[in-house]
Design a protein around this motif. Structure first.
Motif, short mmCIF file in Angstrom:
data_model
loop_
_atom_site.label_atom_id
_atom_site.label_comp_id
_atom_site.label_asym_id
_atom_site.label_seq_id
_atom_site.Cartn_x
_atom_site.Cartn_y
_atom_site.Cartn_z
N LEU A 1 1.46 9.54 2.73
CA LEU A 1 1.76 10.79 2.91
C LEU A 1 0.52 11.44 3.23
CD1 LEU A 1 3.75 13.14 1.85
CD2 LEU A 1 3.05 12.97 -0.14
N VAL B 1 3.60 1.24 6.59
CA VAL B 1 3.02 1.53 5.15
C VAL B 1 3.66 2.90 4.74
CG1 VAL B 1 0.82 2.22 3.76
CG2 VAL B 1 0.95 0.30 5.52
N THR B 2 3.83 3.09 3.72
CA THR B 2 4.19 4.48 3.08
C THR B 2 2.90 5.33 2.87
OG1 THR B 2 6.16 3.48 1.66
CG2 THR B 2 5.25 5.68 1.30
N LEU C 1 0.81 -1.11 0.11
CA LEU C 1 -0.05 -0.15 0.04
C LEU C 1 1.00 1.29 -0.10
CD1 LEU C 1 -2.87 -0.71 2.46
CD2 LEU C 1 -2.98 -1.05 0.14
N ARG C 2 0.54 2.18 -0.98
CA ARG C 2 1.27 3.48 -0.79
C ARG C 2 -0.21 4.47 -0.95
NH1 ARG C 2 6.57 3.48 -1.76
NH2 ARG C 2 6.87 5.36 -2.67
N VAL C 3 -0.08 5.45 0.40
CA VAL C 3 -1.35 5.91 0.55
C VAL C 3 -1.06 7.47 0.95
CG1 VAL C 3 -3.31 6.15 2.45
CG2 VAL C 3 -1.98 3.87 2.00
N ILE C 4 -2.08 8.09 0.27
CA ILE C 4 -2.07 9.54 0.45
C ILE C 4 -3.40 9.57 1.62
CG2 ILE C 4 -2.88 11.80 -0.29
CD1 ILE C 4 -1.18 10.75 -2.89
N ASN C 5 -3.26 10.29 2.86
CA ASN C 5 -4.16 10.54 3.65
C ASN C 5 -4.78 11.87 3.82
OD1 ASN C 5 -5.76 9.63 6.05
ND2 ASN C 5 -4.59 11.05 7.19
#
Lengths: 56, 498
Positions: free
Chosen positions: A33, A30-31, A11-15
Protein backbone atom coordinates in the motif's frame (compact mmCIF):
# COMPACT_ATOMS: atom_id res chain seq x y z
CA UNK A 1 10.45 -12.59 19.04
CA UNK A 2 8.67 -10.24 16.70
CA UNK A 3 10.95 -11.02 13.76
CA UNK A 4 9.00 -14.26 13.48
CA UNK A 5 6.18 -12.29 11.85
CA UNK A 6 8.52 -11.28 9.01
CA UNK A 7 10.85 -14.05 7.87
CA UNK A 8 9.07 -16.96 6.27
CA UNK A 9 5.76 -15.05 6.20
CA UNK A 10 4.29 -13.18 3.22
CA UNK A 11 5.46 -9.57 3.14
CA UNK A 12 2.69 -6.97 3.57
CA UNK A 13 4.24 -3.60 2.97
CA UNK A 14 3.39 0.05 3.52
CA UNK A 15 5.57 2.27 1.29
CA UNK A 16 6.35 5.93 1.96
CA UNK A 17 8.46 7.94 -0.44
CA UNK A 18 9.71 6.71 -3.82
CA UNK A 19 6.74 5.14 -5.60
CA UNK A 20 9.02 3.00 -7.78
CA UNK A 21 9.75 0.80 -4.76
CA UNK A 22 6.02 0.09 -4.36
CA UNK A 23 5.78 -0.71 -8.06
CA UNK A 24 8.74 -3.14 -7.88
CA UNK A 25 7.17 -4.92 -4.89
CA UNK A 26 3.82 -5.16 -6.66
CA UNK A 27 5.55 -6.66 -9.67
CA UNK A 28 6.91 -9.33 -7.31
CA UNK A 29 3.37 -10.15 -6.20
CA UNK A 30 3.80 -8.52 -2.79
CA UNK A 31 0.81 -6.81 -1.14
CA UNK A 32 1.85 -3.17 -0.90
CA UNK A 33 0.00 0.00 0.00
CA UNK A 34 1.65 3.22 -1.18
CA UNK A 35 1.14 6.32 0.94
CA UNK A 36 0.59 9.61 -0.88
CA UNK A 37 3.16 11.19 1.44
CA UNK A 38 3.75 14.95 1.49
CA UNK A 39 6.19 16.97 3.58
CA UNK A 40 4.43 18.82 6.40
CA UNK A 41 2.95 22.08 5.03
CA UNK A 42 5.07 25.23 4.99
CA UNK A 43 8.37 23.41 5.32
CA UNK A 44 9.81 24.05 1.90
CA UNK A 45 9.35 26.43 -0.98
CA UNK A 46 8.06 24.87 -4.17
CA UNK A 47 6.77 21.88 -2.21
CA UNK A 48 4.03 21.13 -4.73
CA UNK A 49 6.48 20.99 -7.60
CA UNK A 50 8.97 18.91 -5.60
CA UNK A 51 6.26 16.47 -4.55
CA UNK A 52 5.12 16.15 -8.13
CA UNK A 53 8.63 15.28 -9.26
CA UNK A 54 9.94 13.22 -6.38
CA UNK A 55 7.32 10.57 -5.85
CA UNK A 56 8.60 7.91 -8.23
CA UNK B 1 13.00 9.66 -11.72
CA UNK B 2 10.26 11.70 -13.36
CA UNK B 3 12.79 14.27 -14.54
CA UNK B 4 15.10 11.62 -15.92
CA UNK B 5 12.23 10.09 -17.86
CA UNK B 6 11.29 13.48 -19.27
CA UNK B 7 14.91 14.16 -20.30
CA UNK B 8 15.12 10.67 -21.82
CA UNK B 9 11.94 11.17 -23.84
CA UNK B 10 13.15 14.54 -25.10
CA UNK B 11 16.49 13.06 -26.17
CA UNK B 12 14.60 10.53 -28.29
CA UNK B 13 12.73 13.27 -30.24
CA UNK B 14 13.77 14.09 -33.81
CA UNK B 15 16.35 16.86 -34.07
CA UNK B 16 17.26 16.80 -30.37
CA UNK B 17 20.96 16.27 -29.62
CA UNK B 18 20.85 16.55 -25.81
CA UNK B 19 18.26 17.41 -23.18
CA UNK B 20 18.25 18.03 -19.44
CA UNK B 21 15.43 18.41 -16.91
CA UNK B 22 16.81 19.45 -13.53
CA UNK B 23 15.86 21.51 -10.47
CA UNK B 24 17.74 24.83 -10.35
CA UNK B 25 20.17 23.95 -7.55
CA UNK B 26 23.75 25.26 -7.57
CA UNK B 27 24.98 21.72 -8.19
CA UNK B 28 22.71 21.33 -11.21
CA UNK B 29 23.84 24.68 -12.64
CA UNK B 30 27.40 23.34 -12.45
CA UNK B 31 26.28 20.11 -14.06
CA UNK B 32 24.65 21.97 -16.97
CA UNK B 33 27.79 24.07 -17.44
CA UNK B 34 30.02 20.97 -17.46
CA UNK B 35 27.75 19.34 -20.04
CA UNK B 36 27.88 22.51 -22.19
CA UNK B 37 24.14 23.06 -21.69
CA UNK B 38 24.09 26.27 -19.64
CA UNK B 39 21.95 28.89 -21.38
CA UNK B 40 20.88 32.46 -20.42
CA UNK B 41 17.14 31.72 -19.85
CA UNK B 42 17.86 29.25 -17.01
CA UNK B 43 20.85 30.96 -15.37
CA UNK B 44 18.63 32.71 -12.80
CA UNK B 45 16.69 29.55 -11.90
CA UNK B 46 16.71 28.72 -8.17
CA UNK B 47 16.30 25.45 -6.29
CA UNK B 48 12.49 25.70 -6.47
CA UNK B 49 12.51 26.09 -10.29
CA UNK B 50 12.54 23.37 -12.87
CA UNK B 51 15.06 23.91 -15.70
CA UNK B 52 14.32 22.40 -19.10
CA UNK B 53 17.26 22.69 -21.52
CA UNK B 54 17.35 21.32 -25.05
CA UNK B 55 20.21 21.32 -27.54
CA UNK B 56 18.54 20.82 -30.93
CA UNK B 57 19.35 21.06 -34.62
CA UNK B 58 16.76 23.79 -35.16
CA UNK B 59 14.72 26.34 -33.24
CA UNK B 60 11.52 24.51 -34.24
CA UNK B 61 12.80 21.15 -32.89
CA UNK B 62 13.78 22.82 -29.61
CA UNK B 63 10.39 24.54 -29.25
CA UNK B 64 8.54 21.30 -29.98
CA UNK B 65 10.64 19.45 -27.37
CA UNK B 66 10.00 22.06 -24.67
CA UNK B 67 6.28 21.95 -25.46
CA UNK B 68 6.36 18.14 -25.20
CA UNK B 69 8.02 18.44 -21.78
CA UNK B 70 5.22 20.68 -20.56
CA UNK B 71 2.71 18.12 -21.85
CA UNK B 72 4.47 15.31 -19.95
CA UNK B 73 4.42 17.34 -16.73
CA UNK B 74 0.72 18.16 -17.15
CA UNK B 75 -0.13 14.49 -17.69
CA UNK B 76 1.89 13.58 -14.64
CA UNK B 77 0.06 16.17 -12.54
CA UNK B 78 -3.37 14.90 -13.68
CA UNK B 79 -2.51 11.23 -13.03
CA UNK B 80 -1.16 12.10 -9.64
CA UNK B 81 -4.30 14.02 -8.69
CA UNK B 82 -6.50 11.14 -9.84
CA UNK B 83 -4.55 8.40 -8.02
CA UNK B 84 -3.96 10.58 -4.96
CA UNK B 85 -7.67 10.48 -4.13
CA UNK B 86 -7.52 6.74 -3.56
CA UNK B 87 -4.27 6.53 -1.59
CA UNK B 88 -3.83 7.00 2.14
CA UNK B 89 -2.00 10.20 3.03
CA UNK B 90 -0.41 9.12 6.29
CA UNK B 91 1.22 6.03 7.69
CA UNK B 92 -1.46 5.87 10.39
CA UNK B 93 -4.28 5.69 7.85
CA UNK B 94 -2.32 3.14 5.79
CA UNK B 95 -2.03 0.90 8.88
CA UNK B 96 -5.81 1.11 9.33
CA UNK B 97 -6.28 -0.02 5.72
CA UNK B 98 -3.65 -2.77 5.92
CA UNK B 99 -3.81 -3.86 9.57
CA UNK B 100 -1.69 -6.99 9.08
CA UNK B 101 1.19 -5.08 7.42
CA UNK B 102 4.56 -6.29 8.71
CA UNK B 103 7.02 -3.94 6.96
CA UNK B 104 7.29 -0.22 6.20
CA UNK B 105 9.64 0.82 3.38
CA UNK B 106 10.53 4.47 3.88
CA UNK B 107 12.40 6.74 1.47
CA UNK B 108 11.14 10.19 2.46
CA UNK B 109 13.73 13.01 2.86
CA UNK B 110 16.03 12.42 5.84
CA UNK B 111 14.62 15.27 7.93
CA UNK B 112 11.22 13.49 8.08
CA UNK B 113 12.54 9.92 8.29
CA UNK B 114 12.67 9.61 12.07
CA UNK B 115 9.05 10.69 12.53
CA UNK B 116 7.73 8.19 9.99
CA UNK B 117 10.04 5.32 10.97
CA UNK B 118 9.26 5.81 14.66
CA UNK B 119 5.52 5.73 13.91
CA UNK B 120 6.02 2.47 11.98
CA UNK B 121 8.04 0.87 14.79
CA UNK B 122 5.49 1.91 17.43
CA UNK B 123 2.84 0.26 15.26
CA UNK B 124 4.85 -2.96 15.34
CA UNK B 125 6.15 -2.74 11.77
CA UNK B 126 9.67 -3.67 10.76
CA UNK B 127 11.33 -0.80 8.90
CA UNK B 128 13.41 -0.68 5.71
CA UNK B 129 14.77 2.89 5.85
CA UNK B 130 16.25 3.90 2.49
CA UNK B 131 16.42 7.62 3.41
CA UNK B 132 19.87 9.13 3.81
CA UNK B 133 20.95 12.31 5.61
CA UNK B 134 19.27 11.01 8.80
CA UNK B 135 21.00 12.46 11.91
CA UNK B 136 22.98 9.96 13.99
CA UNK B 137 20.93 10.76 17.10
CA UNK B 138 17.75 9.83 15.20
CA UNK B 139 19.30 6.52 14.14
CA UNK B 140 20.25 5.72 17.74
CA UNK B 141 16.72 6.55 18.95
CA UNK B 142 15.06 4.47 16.23
CA UNK B 143 17.27 1.45 16.81
CA UNK B 144 16.72 1.64 20.57
CA UNK B 145 12.95 1.39 20.08
CA UNK B 146 13.35 -1.31 17.42
CA UNK B 147 15.54 -3.42 19.70
CA UNK B 148 13.12 -3.05 22.62
CA UNK B 149 10.33 -4.33 20.40
CA UNK B 150 12.40 -7.01 18.66
CA UNK B 151 11.86 -5.30 15.31
CA UNK B 152 14.34 -4.85 12.47
CA UNK B 153 15.27 -1.25 11.66
CA UNK B 154 17.14 -1.71 8.39
CA UNK B 155 18.97 1.57 7.85
CA UNK B 156 18.96 4.55 7.65
CA UNK B 157 20.76 4.80 4.31
CA UNK B 158 19.88 1.18 3.58
CA UNK B 159 20.14 0.80 -0.19
CA UNK B 160 19.37 -2.89 -0.59
CA UNK B 161 17.68 -5.74 1.22
CA UNK B 162 16.21 -9.19 0.57
CA UNK B 163 13.41 -10.67 2.68
CA UNK B 164 11.83 -14.03 1.82
CA UNK B 165 13.33 -13.81 -1.68
CA UNK B 166 11.88 -10.34 -2.32
CA UNK B 167 14.33 -7.56 -3.18
CA UNK B 168 13.99 -4.18 -1.44
CA UNK B 169 15.45 -0.89 -2.70
CA UNK B 170 18.18 -1.25 -5.36
CA UNK B 171 18.21 -5.04 -5.62
CA UNK B 172 19.72 -7.41 -8.15
CA UNK B 173 17.55 -10.26 -9.32
CA UNK B 174 19.09 -13.26 -7.54
CA UNK B 175 17.80 -16.74 -6.73
CA UNK B 176 16.49 -17.59 -3.30
CA UNK B 177 18.92 -19.83 -1.48
CA UNK B 178 20.68 -20.81 1.69
CA UNK B 179 23.08 -17.91 2.34
CA UNK B 180 21.95 -15.07 4.60
CA UNK B 181 23.60 -11.65 4.63
CA UNK B 182 23.86 -8.88 7.18
CA UNK B 183 25.12 -5.77 5.42
CA UNK B 184 26.05 -2.23 6.39
CA UNK B 185 26.37 -1.43 2.68
CA UNK B 186 23.82 -1.50 -0.14
CA UNK B 187 26.29 -1.91 -3.00
CA UNK B 188 28.32 -4.33 -0.84
CA UNK B 189 25.25 -6.54 -0.51
CA UNK B 190 24.55 -6.17 -4.24
CA UNK B 191 28.12 -7.23 -5.07
CA UNK B 192 28.04 -10.29 -2.79
CA UNK B 193 24.51 -11.37 -3.82
CA UNK B 194 25.36 -11.01 -7.53
CA UNK B 195 28.64 -12.93 -7.19
CA UNK B 196 26.85 -15.68 -5.23
CA UNK B 197 24.28 -15.89 -8.05
CA UNK B 198 27.05 -16.28 -10.64
CA UNK B 199 28.47 -19.13 -8.52
CA UNK B 200 25.07 -20.83 -8.39
CA UNK B 201 24.10 -19.90 -4.83
CA UNK B 202 21.13 -17.88 -3.62
CA UNK B 203 20.13 -15.58 -0.77
CA UNK B 204 17.81 -16.62 2.07
CA UNK B 205 17.54 -13.09 3.48
CA UNK B 206 19.74 -10.01 3.14
CA UNK B 207 19.27 -7.71 6.11
CA UNK B 208 20.64 -4.20 5.67
CA UNK B 209 21.63 -2.35 8.83
CA UNK B 210 22.90 1.03 7.54
CA UNK B 211 26.50 2.18 7.17
CA UNK B 212 26.86 3.45 10.76
CA UNK B 213 25.56 0.41 12.63
CA UNK B 214 29.01 -0.84 13.68
CA UNK B 215 30.14 2.64 14.77
CA UNK B 216 30.93 3.31 18.43
CA UNK B 217 27.77 5.41 18.76
CA UNK B 218 25.28 2.88 17.38
CA UNK B 219 27.26 -0.05 18.74
CA UNK B 220 26.20 -2.73 16.26
CA UNK B 221 22.77 -3.25 17.82
CA UNK B 222 21.03 -4.05 14.54
CA UNK B 223 23.89 -6.23 13.26
CA UNK B 224 23.52 -8.27 16.45
CA UNK B 225 19.72 -8.56 16.06
CA UNK B 226 20.08 -9.48 12.38
CA UNK B 227 22.65 -12.19 13.21
CA UNK B 228 20.37 -13.56 15.92
CA UNK B 229 17.47 -13.56 13.43
CA UNK B 230 19.41 -15.38 10.71
CA UNK B 231 20.83 -17.75 13.30
CA UNK B 232 17.27 -18.81 14.12
CA UNK B 233 16.11 -18.88 10.48
CA UNK B 234 15.80 -22.41 9.16
CA UNK B 235 16.42 -21.48 5.51
CA UNK B 236 19.82 -19.91 6.33
CA UNK B 237 22.81 -22.28 6.43
CA UNK B 238 25.61 -19.70 6.45
CA UNK B 239 25.79 -15.98 7.14
CA UNK B 240 27.92 -13.31 5.45
CA UNK B 241 28.57 -10.04 7.32
CA UNK B 242 29.52 -7.02 5.18
CA UNK B 243 30.74 -3.76 6.69
CA UNK B 244 33.51 -1.23 7.03
CA UNK B 245 35.83 -1.86 10.02
CA UNK B 246 33.81 -1.94 13.26
CA UNK B 247 34.58 0.34 16.21
CA UNK B 248 36.19 -1.62 19.08
CA UNK B 249 33.02 -1.71 21.21
CA UNK B 250 30.92 -2.77 18.22
CA UNK B 251 33.49 -5.43 17.32
CA UNK B 252 32.99 -7.07 20.71
CA UNK B 253 29.24 -7.17 20.15
CA UNK B 254 29.74 -8.47 16.60
CA UNK B 255 31.98 -11.29 17.77
CA UNK B 256 29.59 -12.25 20.57
CA UNK B 257 26.65 -12.28 18.14
CA UNK B 258 28.60 -14.40 15.63
CA UNK B 259 29.39 -16.84 18.41
CA UNK B 260 25.76 -17.52 19.28
CA UNK B 261 24.43 -18.03 15.74
CA UNK B 262 25.60 -21.63 15.74
CA UNK B 263 26.22 -21.28 12.00
CA UNK B 264 29.32 -20.62 9.90
CA UNK B 265 29.83 -16.88 9.42
CA UNK B 266 32.02 -15.21 6.78
CA UNK B 267 33.02 -11.68 7.78
CA UNK B 268 34.01 -9.04 5.23
CA UNK B 269 34.81 -5.81 7.09
CA UNK B 270 36.62 -3.97 4.30
CA UNK B 271 39.89 -2.58 5.63
CA UNK B 272 39.94 -4.59 8.86
CA UNK B 273 42.04 -7.66 9.52
CA UNK B 274 40.78 -10.64 11.50
CA UNK B 275 41.02 -10.19 15.25
CA UNK B 276 43.28 -12.77 16.86
CA UNK B 277 41.28 -15.87 17.76
CA UNK B 278 38.11 -14.09 16.64
CA UNK B 279 34.86 -15.70 15.63
CA UNK B 280 33.96 -16.19 11.98
CA UNK B 281 36.06 -16.49 8.85
CA UNK B 282 37.41 -13.07 7.90
CA UNK B 283 38.03 -12.20 4.26
CA UNK B 284 39.42 -9.09 2.56
CA UNK B 285 37.08 -8.41 -0.37
CA UNK B 286 33.43 -8.72 -1.42
CA UNK B 287 34.35 -11.28 -4.08
CA UNK B 288 36.28 -13.31 -1.51
CA UNK B 289 33.23 -13.21 0.78
CA UNK B 290 31.00 -14.74 -1.89
CA UNK B 291 33.59 -17.34 -2.92
CA UNK B 292 34.48 -18.33 0.65
CA UNK B 293 30.78 -18.63 1.55
CA UNK B 294 30.10 -20.80 -1.49
CA UNK B 295 33.03 -23.11 -0.71
CA UNK B 296 31.96 -23.37 2.93
CA UNK B 297 28.33 -24.37 2.26
CA UNK B 298 29.50 -26.87 -0.36
CA UNK B 299 32.21 -28.28 1.86
CA UNK B 300 34.89 -27.66 -0.76
CA UNK B 301 38.30 -26.03 -0.29
CA UNK B 302 38.65 -22.37 -1.23
CA UNK B 303 41.82 -20.84 -2.63
CA UNK B 304 41.94 -17.09 -2.83
CA UNK B 305 42.69 -15.79 -6.32
CA UNK B 306 43.66 -12.32 -7.47
CA UNK B 307 41.76 -12.75 -10.76
CA UNK B 308 38.92 -15.04 -11.84
CA UNK B 309 40.59 -15.36 -15.24
CA UNK B 310 44.34 -14.73 -15.06
CA UNK B 311 44.76 -15.69 -18.73
CA UNK B 312 42.51 -12.86 -19.88
CA UNK B 313 44.44 -10.47 -17.66
CA UNK B 314 47.77 -11.59 -19.16
CA UNK B 315 46.44 -11.08 -22.68
CA UNK B 316 45.07 -7.61 -21.93
CA UNK B 317 48.25 -6.67 -20.17
CA UNK B 318 50.50 -7.65 -23.06
CA UNK B 319 48.32 -5.53 -25.36
CA UNK B 320 48.54 -2.55 -23.02
CA UNK B 321 52.31 -2.98 -22.64
CA UNK B 322 52.90 -3.10 -26.38
CA UNK B 323 50.64 -0.10 -26.95
CA UNK B 324 51.82 3.47 -27.28
CA UNK B 325 52.46 6.09 -24.64
CA UNK B 326 51.47 4.43 -21.37
CA UNK B 327 51.73 6.09 -17.99
CA UNK B 328 49.98 8.80 -16.08
CA UNK B 329 47.83 8.68 -12.99
CA UNK B 330 44.67 6.83 -12.05
CA UNK B 331 41.24 8.43 -11.77
CA UNK B 332 38.42 6.37 -10.23
CA UNK B 333 34.86 7.55 -10.86
CA UNK B 334 32.47 5.41 -8.80
CA UNK B 335 28.71 5.27 -8.24
CA UNK B 336 28.97 2.65 -5.45
CA UNK B 337 30.49 3.97 -2.20
CA UNK B 338 31.63 0.59 -0.93
CA UNK B 339 33.01 -0.33 -4.34
CA UNK B 340 35.04 2.91 -4.28
CA UNK B 341 36.25 2.11 -0.77
CA UNK B 342 37.26 -1.41 -1.76
CA UNK B 343 39.14 -0.14 -4.82
CA UNK B 344 40.94 2.43 -2.67
CA UNK B 345 42.11 -0.28 -0.27
CA UNK B 346 43.49 -2.41 -3.12
CA UNK B 347 45.24 0.54 -4.75
CA UNK B 348 46.66 1.75 -1.44
CA UNK B 349 48.15 -1.70 -0.94
CA UNK B 350 49.67 -2.00 -4.43
CA UNK B 351 50.47 1.55 -5.43
CA UNK B 352 51.18 2.95 -1.98
CA UNK B 353 54.74 3.78 -2.92
CA UNK B 354 53.57 5.76 -5.93
CA UNK B 355 51.77 8.24 -3.71
CA UNK B 356 48.67 8.14 -1.58
CA UNK B 357 45.41 7.11 -3.18
CA UNK B 358 43.08 9.76 -1.86
CA UNK B 359 39.55 10.99 -2.40
CA UNK B 360 41.10 14.08 -3.96
CA UNK B 361 44.43 15.79 -4.22
CA UNK B 362 46.71 12.73 -4.29
CA UNK B 363 48.58 11.39 -7.27
CA UNK B 364 45.82 8.86 -7.86
CA UNK B 365 42.22 9.84 -7.14
CA UNK B 366 39.11 7.81 -6.33
CA UNK B 367 35.82 9.73 -6.26
CA UNK B 368 32.62 8.30 -4.78
CA UNK B 369 30.04 10.21 -6.82
CA UNK B 370 27.19 8.78 -4.73
CA UNK B 371 28.51 10.52 -1.60
CA UNK B 372 26.42 13.26 -0.06
CA UNK B 373 28.63 16.09 -1.34
CA UNK B 374 27.92 15.08 -4.95
CA UNK B 375 24.20 14.28 -4.58
CA UNK B 376 22.78 17.39 -2.89
CA UNK B 377 19.90 18.50 -5.11
CA UNK B 378 20.52 15.86 -7.76
CA UNK B 379 19.64 12.22 -8.21
CA UNK B 380 22.06 9.47 -7.18
CA UNK B 381 24.35 8.49 -10.09
CA UNK B 382 22.91 4.96 -10.02
CA UNK B 383 19.63 6.59 -11.08
CA UNK B 384 20.95 9.27 -13.41
CA UNK B 385 24.37 8.73 -15.02
CA UNK B 386 24.70 12.20 -16.57
CA UNK B 387 27.07 13.57 -13.92
CA UNK B 388 29.48 10.63 -14.03
CA UNK B 389 29.35 10.52 -17.83
CA UNK B 390 30.35 14.22 -17.94
CA UNK B 391 33.32 13.52 -15.66
CA UNK B 392 34.39 10.59 -17.84
CA UNK B 393 34.43 12.91 -20.86
CA UNK B 394 36.47 15.46 -18.91
CA UNK B 395 38.99 12.76 -17.97
CA UNK B 396 39.76 12.29 -21.67
CA UNK B 397 40.96 15.89 -21.77
CA UNK B 398 43.03 15.69 -18.56
CA UNK B 399 46.64 15.28 -19.68
CA UNK B 400 47.81 13.41 -16.58
CA UNK B 401 45.19 10.67 -16.48
CA UNK B 402 46.42 7.32 -17.87
CA UNK B 403 43.93 4.91 -16.29
CA UNK B 404 40.24 5.44 -15.66
CA UNK B 405 38.64 3.04 -13.15
CA UNK B 406 34.84 2.72 -13.11
CA UNK B 407 32.01 0.67 -11.64
CA UNK B 408 28.57 -0.08 -13.06
CA UNK B 409 25.77 -1.23 -10.78
CA UNK B 410 22.72 -2.94 -12.26
CA UNK B 411 19.51 -4.15 -10.63
CA UNK B 412 15.91 -3.18 -10.09
CA UNK B 413 15.27 0.43 -9.20
CA UNK B 414 18.45 1.67 -10.93
CA UNK B 415 18.92 3.22 -14.39
CA UNK B 416 17.51 1.01 -17.20
CA UNK B 417 20.60 1.12 -19.46
CA UNK B 418 23.60 2.77 -17.78
CA UNK B 419 26.19 1.11 -20.07
CA UNK B 420 24.95 2.87 -23.20
CA UNK B 421 25.73 6.44 -22.16
CA UNK B 422 28.83 5.39 -20.21
CA UNK B 423 30.23 3.61 -23.28
CA UNK B 424 29.59 6.72 -25.39
CA UNK B 425 31.38 8.90 -22.83
CA UNK B 426 34.30 6.45 -22.66
CA UNK B 427 34.61 6.36 -26.46
CA UNK B 428 34.69 10.16 -26.52
CA UNK B 429 37.26 10.33 -23.71
CA UNK B 430 39.54 7.76 -25.35
CA UNK B 431 39.30 9.54 -28.71
CA UNK B 432 40.19 12.86 -27.05
CA UNK B 433 43.19 11.25 -25.36
CA UNK B 434 44.36 9.60 -28.57
CA UNK B 435 43.98 12.92 -30.39
CA UNK B 436 46.26 14.48 -27.80
CA UNK B 437 48.87 11.74 -28.30
CA UNK B 438 48.01 9.78 -25.12
CA UNK B 439 46.59 6.35 -24.37
CA UNK B 440 43.70 6.16 -21.89
CA UNK B 441 43.17 2.69 -20.39
CA UNK B 442 39.64 2.21 -19.05
CA UNK B 443 38.85 -0.52 -16.50
CA UNK B 444 35.44 -1.30 -15.02
CA UNK B 445 33.65 -3.76 -12.80
CA UNK B 446 29.99 -4.56 -13.44
CA UNK B 447 27.79 -5.62 -10.52
CA UNK B 448 24.73 -7.46 -11.78
CA UNK B 449 23.10 -10.73 -12.76
CA UNK B 450 21.66 -12.30 -15.89
CA UNK B 451 18.19 -11.79 -14.37
CA UNK B 452 18.56 -8.04 -13.87
CA UNK B 453 16.33 -5.86 -16.06
CA UNK B 454 19.39 -4.35 -17.79
CA UNK B 455 20.86 -7.81 -18.58
CA UNK B 456 24.43 -8.38 -17.37
CA UNK B 457 25.88 -9.73 -20.62
CA UNK B 458 24.52 -6.94 -22.80
CA UNK B 459 25.86 -4.23 -20.47
CA UNK B 460 29.33 -5.85 -20.47
CA UNK B 461 29.35 -6.20 -24.26
CA UNK B 462 28.39 -2.53 -24.65
CA UNK B 463 31.30 -1.44 -22.45
CA UNK B 464 33.77 -3.81 -24.10
CA UNK B 465 32.81 -2.48 -27.52
CA UNK B 466 33.96 0.95 -26.30
CA UNK B 467 37.34 -0.51 -25.33
CA UNK B 468 36.68 -0.99 -21.62
CA UNK B 469 38.41 -3.86 -19.78
CA UNK B 470 35.57 -5.38 -17.74
CA UNK B 471 36.29 -7.45 -14.63
CA UNK B 472 33.77 -9.22 -12.42
CA UNK B 473 34.37 -7.27 -9.19
CA UNK B 474 35.68 -4.01 -7.81
CA UNK B 475 38.78 -5.53 -6.18
CA UNK B 476 39.78 -7.35 -9.39
CA UNK B 477 39.21 -4.20 -11.45
CA UNK B 478 41.38 -2.21 -9.04
CA UNK B 479 44.15 -4.86 -9.23
CA UNK B 480 44.04 -4.73 -13.01
CA UNK B 481 44.17 -0.92 -12.91
CA UNK B 482 47.24 -1.17 -10.68
CA UNK B 483 48.84 -3.53 -13.22
CA UNK B 484 48.05 -1.18 -16.09
CA UNK B 485 49.90 1.59 -14.25
CA UNK B 486 52.71 -0.58 -12.88
CA UNK B 487 53.23 -3.69 -15.05
CA UNK B 488 56.21 -4.63 -12.86
CA UNK B 489 53.65 -5.76 -10.27
CA UNK B 490 52.54 -8.55 -12.62
CA UNK B 491 54.63 -11.42 -11.25
CA UNK B 492 53.39 -10.84 -7.69
CA UNK B 493 49.78 -10.00 -8.58
CA UNK B 494 49.30 -12.76 -11.12
CA UNK B 495 50.66 -15.33 -8.71
CA UNK B 496 47.48 -14.67 -6.80
CA UNK B 497 48.83 -12.93 -3.78
CA UNK B 498 46.63 -9.87 -4.44
Amino acid sequence: MSVENLLGRPLRVINLGLEVFAQELEADGVTVLHVDWQPPAGEAGGADLLALLDDE
Amino acid sequence: MVLMRIAGELRGRPGVREAAALMGTAANHELLASAGLSAPPVRDATAGDLMLVVDAESEAAADAAIEAAHGLLDTRRRLREESGRMLPRTLESAVRRLPDANLATISVPGAYAKLEAMTALRRGLHVFLFSDNVPLADEIALKRVATEKGLLCMGPDCGTGYLNGVGLGFANVVPRGRIGCVSASGTGLQAVASRLASLGEGISHGIGVGGRDLSAEVGGVMTALALQTLGADRSTELIVVISKPPAPAALARLEAAIGVTGKPVVVCCLGASAPAGGAGRWVASLEDAAEAATAEVRGTPWVRRAFSDAEDVRKWLSRIESGPRRGGTLLGLFVGGTLAHEARLVLDAWLGQAGPVAAAGGRHRILDLGADEYTVGRPHPMLDPIQRDARVREAGREPGVGVLLLDLVLGRGTHPDPARSLAAAVAEARAAATGAGRELTVVASVIGTAGDPQGLRGQIVTLEAAGVHVLPGSAQAARFAALALEPTLAPRLLEGRG
